[in-house]
Design a protein around this motif. Sequence first.
Motif, short mmCIF file in Angstrom:
data_model
loop_
_atom_site.label_atom_id
_atom_site.label_comp_id
_atom_site.label_asym_id
_atom_site.label_seq_id
_atom_site.Cartn_x
_atom_site.Cartn_y
_atom_site.Cartn_z
N ILE A 194 0.87 -1.17 0.00
CA ILE A 194 0.00 0.00 0.00
C ILE A 194 0.90 1.22 0.00
O ILE A 194 1.77 1.36 0.87
CB ILE A 194 -0.94 0.02 1.23
CG1 ILE A 194 -1.89 -1.19 1.19
CG2 ILE A 194 -1.75 1.32 1.27
CD1 ILE A 194 -2.84 -1.26 2.36
N SER A 236 -7.30 -4.19 9.98
CA SER A 236 -8.04 -4.64 8.80
C SER A 236 -9.15 -5.60 9.19
O SER A 236 -9.14 -6.18 10.28
CB SER A 236 -7.08 -5.34 7.83
OG SER A 236 -6.38 -6.39 8.48
N VAL A 258 -8.25 -1.06 6.96
CA VAL A 258 -8.16 -1.63 5.61
C VAL A 258 -9.21 -2.73 5.45
O VAL A 258 -9.41 -3.55 6.36
CB VAL A 258 -6.75 -2.17 5.35
CG1 VAL A 258 -6.68 -2.99 4.08
CG2 VAL A 258 -5.75 -1.00 5.29
N SER A 298 -10.46 2.76 1.74
CA SER A 298 -10.23 1.66 2.70
C SER A 298 -10.31 0.30 2.03
O SER A 298 -9.70 -0.68 2.51
CB SER A 298 -11.25 1.73 3.84
OG SER A 298 -12.57 1.67 3.35
N VAL A 300 -9.18 -2.35 -0.32
CA VAL A 300 -7.94 -2.59 -1.05
C VAL A 300 -7.99 -3.86 -1.89
O VAL A 300 -7.09 -4.10 -2.70
CB VAL A 300 -6.73 -2.65 -0.10
CG1 VAL A 300 -6.55 -1.34 0.64
CG2 VAL A 300 -6.85 -3.83 0.88
#
Length: 502
Positions: A194, A236, A258, A298, A300
């Motif tokens: 990222i 996440s 995430v 957010s 991904v």
Amino acid sequence: MCGSGQLAVLLVLLLCALRDVAPLPDSGMLFPRESPSREVKELTGLWDFRADLSPSRDLGFQKAWYKSRLAETGPVIDMPVPASYNDITQDPMLRDFIGWVWYEREVVVPARWVADEGTRVVLRVGSAHYYSVVWVNGVKVTEHNGGHLPFEAEIGDLPQVHMMAADGRAAYEDVYTLPVGIRTVKVTSTQFLINNKPFYFHGVNKHEDSDIRGKGFDWPLIVKDFNLLKWLGANSFRTSHYPYAEEILQMCDRHGIVVIDECPGVGIKDIRSFRNASLAHHLVVMDELVRRDKNHPSVVMWSVANEPASEMPPAGLYFKTLITHTKTLDPTRPVTYVTCSNYARDKGAPYVDVLSVNSYFSWYHDPGHLELIPIQLNTQFENWYGKYQKPIIQSEYGADAVPGLHSDPPVMFTEEYQKLVLQGYHSVFDQKRKEYVIGELIWNFADFMTAQGVVRVVGNKKGIFSRQRQPKAGAFILKERYWRLANETGRLPPWTKYSCLL
């Protein structure tokens, strides 16, 4: 019933859990936000409710319940919206009911909405399961196949809506604001990047589930869950096994959580699930999901399925088509699906960007044998990476623990046993994350309700928190680990500046 300058609209929403209907096209939509040119009227609150308990489950269609007030068709009860209807009453039949249910509400809308010919009046349903039909004033305005994702219909020019147009209308330019976040995502054979920096997923799998309200959206619960994620040091989560409310993704955008965004592709186990009709609907669902969530920084990665029978012969073409389609919709994010099949026979794995693997060693496999976890888990990782040379996320692992149940020596279903299962996995994660393992997501964040069965103790108890969000022993194991991982990588969550949360 209507005062001067107001308009009453009778809204009937019909939901069903089982109905095979061809999917309808959907063009995506903006999340409702108020602005100088946009007004939002929420329809949350009490609705009239009736389940169609007739033997054929279609008496409502036969008798055209939508043509009159629902209370005139038979007995109705109060039903809060949003909420799942299952646990609201004391009726065990309704708790496990599958079939058509009817919701009705009279809505008072401002006269200016229909008086101004330039105003669009749009009815939006955030989520309804699984097949839905909507009538306004006895006129069908839309239908939708599939739960979790929103759908809408314009209702400004419906029959029975008659208002006098006012003079001197002002013209306004349409205004819509959208928060923006910019970042890059890239996958190599061993890393998830990222903004060109290695990212290690240390987080959870979640469910939209809580006492009484079920899957109904609830702000106090959402804020509590995010505070617990911060307490854990989690960075996440995966939306297992369906898209979550847009408000939750907005929270993730703001708080730096995430997200692996998963579609409702769960239970693809039967050979018939790989036929053209199922694939066509799956493609439509991915259209809806990507169009709704593509602007959330957010998010991904997309997950197109959970634990399908991916070793079946048709699975290769099915997932090649599905993943290719998803990448066409969004070429900027990697795509995965979550597998529990045999590494050598998984026909969809060649097409994913990241391998997401579930395993429950010493639980569903060799129950009680904690000593086998390091051997079996290490072998699992070596087999998958050796064949595909792709980074791996341990997308599920864990064990049931009944809150407050203790034993020494540890036995299954106790908090001590769950704690040891987690620690057994963590020792292998610490070896393999130096190579090609890019994440670990515990199953599950919190206990959740399921259908009754001999393998469930009043629902699934694999949560590290109880359904009431109280921590088990495993939660403290994860808290220590996740904060250590955050400090080791130097990727501290943005809320660490708030000392009161530590």
